[in-house]
Design a protein around this motif. Sequence first.
Motif, PDB file in Angstrom:
ATOM      1  N   UNK A 246      39.270  34.323  41.718  1.00 57.37           N
ATOM      2  CA  UNK A 246      39.982  35.077  42.749  1.00 57.37           C
ATOM      3  C   UNK A 246      40.043  36.556  42.379  1.00 57.37           C
ATOM      4  N   UNK A 247      40.249  36.833  41.090  1.00 56.04           N
ATOM      5  CA  UNK A 247      40.241  38.225  40.641  1.00 56.04           C
ATOM      6  C   UNK A 247      38.881  38.880  40.847  1.00 56.04           C
ATOM      7  N   UNK A 248      37.805  38.141  40.585  1.00 55.30           N
ATOM      8  CA  UNK A 248      36.459  38.683  40.798  1.00 55.30           C
ATOM      9  C   UNK A 248      36.205  38.943  42.279  1.00 55.30           C
ATOM     10  N   UNK A 249      36.644  38.028  43.132  1.00 53.94           N
ATOM     11  CA  UNK A 249      36.465  38.216  44.573  1.00 53.94           C
ATOM     12  C   UNK A 249      37.262  39.416  45.064  1.00 53.94           C
ATOM     13  N   UNK A 250      38.469  39.595  44.528  1.00 55.64           N
ATOM     14  CA  UNK A 250      39.279  40.745  44.921  1.00 55.64           C
ATOM     15  C   UNK A 250      38.613  42.050  44.493  1.00 55.64           C
ATOM     16  N   UNK A 251      38.039  42.070  43.289  1.00 58.02           N
ATOM     17  CA  UNK A 251      37.350  43.287  42.853  1.00 58.02           C
ATOM     18  C   UNK A 251      36.081  43.518  43.657  1.00 58.02           C
ATOM     19  N   UNK A 252      35.457  42.438  44.117  1.00 58.61           N
ATOM     20  CA  UNK A 252      34.308  42.582  45.001  1.00 58.61           C
ATOM     21  C   UNK A 252      34.712  43.271  46.300  1.00 58.61           C
ATOM     22  N   UNK A 253      35.923  43.015  46.771  1.00 59.94           N
ATOM     23  CA  UNK A 253      36.436  43.731  47.938  1.00 59.94           C
ATOM     24  C   UNK A 253      36.531  45.226  47.655  1.00 59.94           C
ATOM     25  N   UNK A 254      36.986  45.559  46.449  1.00 61.28           N
ATOM     26  CA  UNK A 254      37.064  46.972  46.066  1.00 61.28           C
ATOM     27  C   UNK A 254      35.682  47.615  46.118  1.00 61.28           C
ATOM     28  N   UNK A 255      34.667  46.893  45.640  1.00 69.64           N
ATOM     29  CA  UNK A 255      33.305  47.427  45.690  1.00 69.64           C
ATOM     30  C   UNK A 255      32.817  47.577  47.127  1.00 69.64           C
ATOM     31  N   UNK A 256      33.203  46.627  47.986  1.00 69.32           N
ATOM     32  CA  UNK A 256      32.843  46.747  49.396  1.00 69.32           C
ATOM     33  C   UNK A 256      33.472  47.994  50.008  1.00 69.32           C
ATOM     34  N   UNK A 257      34.764  48.206  49.736  1.00 71.07           N
ATOM     35  CA  UNK A 257      35.448  49.380  50.265  1.00 71.07           C
ATOM     36  C   UNK A 257      34.798  50.666  49.750  1.00 71.07           C
ATOM     37  N   UNK A 258      34.392  50.648  48.489  1.00 70.13           N
ATOM     38  CA  UNK A 258      33.753  51.832  47.906  1.00 70.13           C
ATOM     39  C   UNK A 258      32.434  52.134  48.599  1.00 70.13           C
TER      40      UNK A 258
END
Length: 302
Positions: A246-258
């Motif tokens: 879940x933490x990895x998926x959440x950080x993937x969201x950060x990369x998407x936003x970036x």
Amino acid sequence: MALGGNPIFNGKNFRGATQAPRVPQAPYGQGQYGQQPYGQQAFGRAPGQVMDGQAGYAQQGMTTEQLQQMYNQPAAGPADTGRMTFDDVIVKTAACLGVLLVGAAVTMFVSMGLASMLMIVGALGGFVLAMVNTFKKQPSPALILAYAGLEGLFLGGLTRVLDTMYPGVGLQAVIGTLSVFAVTLVLFKSGKVRATPKAMRFFMIAMVGYALFSVVNLVMMLTGLTTEPFGLRSGVIGVAIGVLAIGLAAFSLVMDFTSIEAGVRNGAPQRFSWTAAFGLTVTLVWLYVEIIRLLAILRGDD
């Protein structure tokens, strides 16, 4: 965006996009729109005559007031010049999620056996279209929406199966997914969470380890080496792996936003808003699957 980010954006993550073209500059010694150097009069024109770029407008019958109104109008925005905007991404992401919900709703009105079959079809078909859309140089709205529909079948079937075993787990997973998305977006907008090079390195190391564990777990489940519903992802180990995922998926969201932020800032073509919507949809599907699996593991240990 740094290398090693969301693979959906790699290779087409707006690196080739540039800002809107600059206004052409007049030749040296000549003013804009053919204007003569200061202090010189245009050849063959009397003082006070309409000159330069205004001549073409004057020939079209435009008055001085109309020219002034054109001058006072605001500059064209990204949407007016065919560039990607945040609104474009929001609308197209909403379209993807809408199609996904339609696909999920289908599995709720059929028999359990058919829902399970649709879940398998959605999982396999969604994986194939995910690969196709990821490696396509130009986004295809039809293929992206088809991916969303197939993932809807997969998530709907998965939710129905797990919700039958653990009533209420589906609604909890939806709330959890929306909560993680909202918190991640707020933290990103506030600048407290960023896809820095150091964070990216940790992310890649964790992703490789998680992928290797998932492959080993799948092989053991298929070969019957483990009889647990989630294989090695049971008990304390299952909970720990679930939290990590879940933490990895959440950080993937950060990369998407970036990536989306970089696309808008660099003036990416408007069509790449579909790429951004696809990337967000993939990450949200992954996040939902990890959350509902973790909830099922926790409920199974009760």
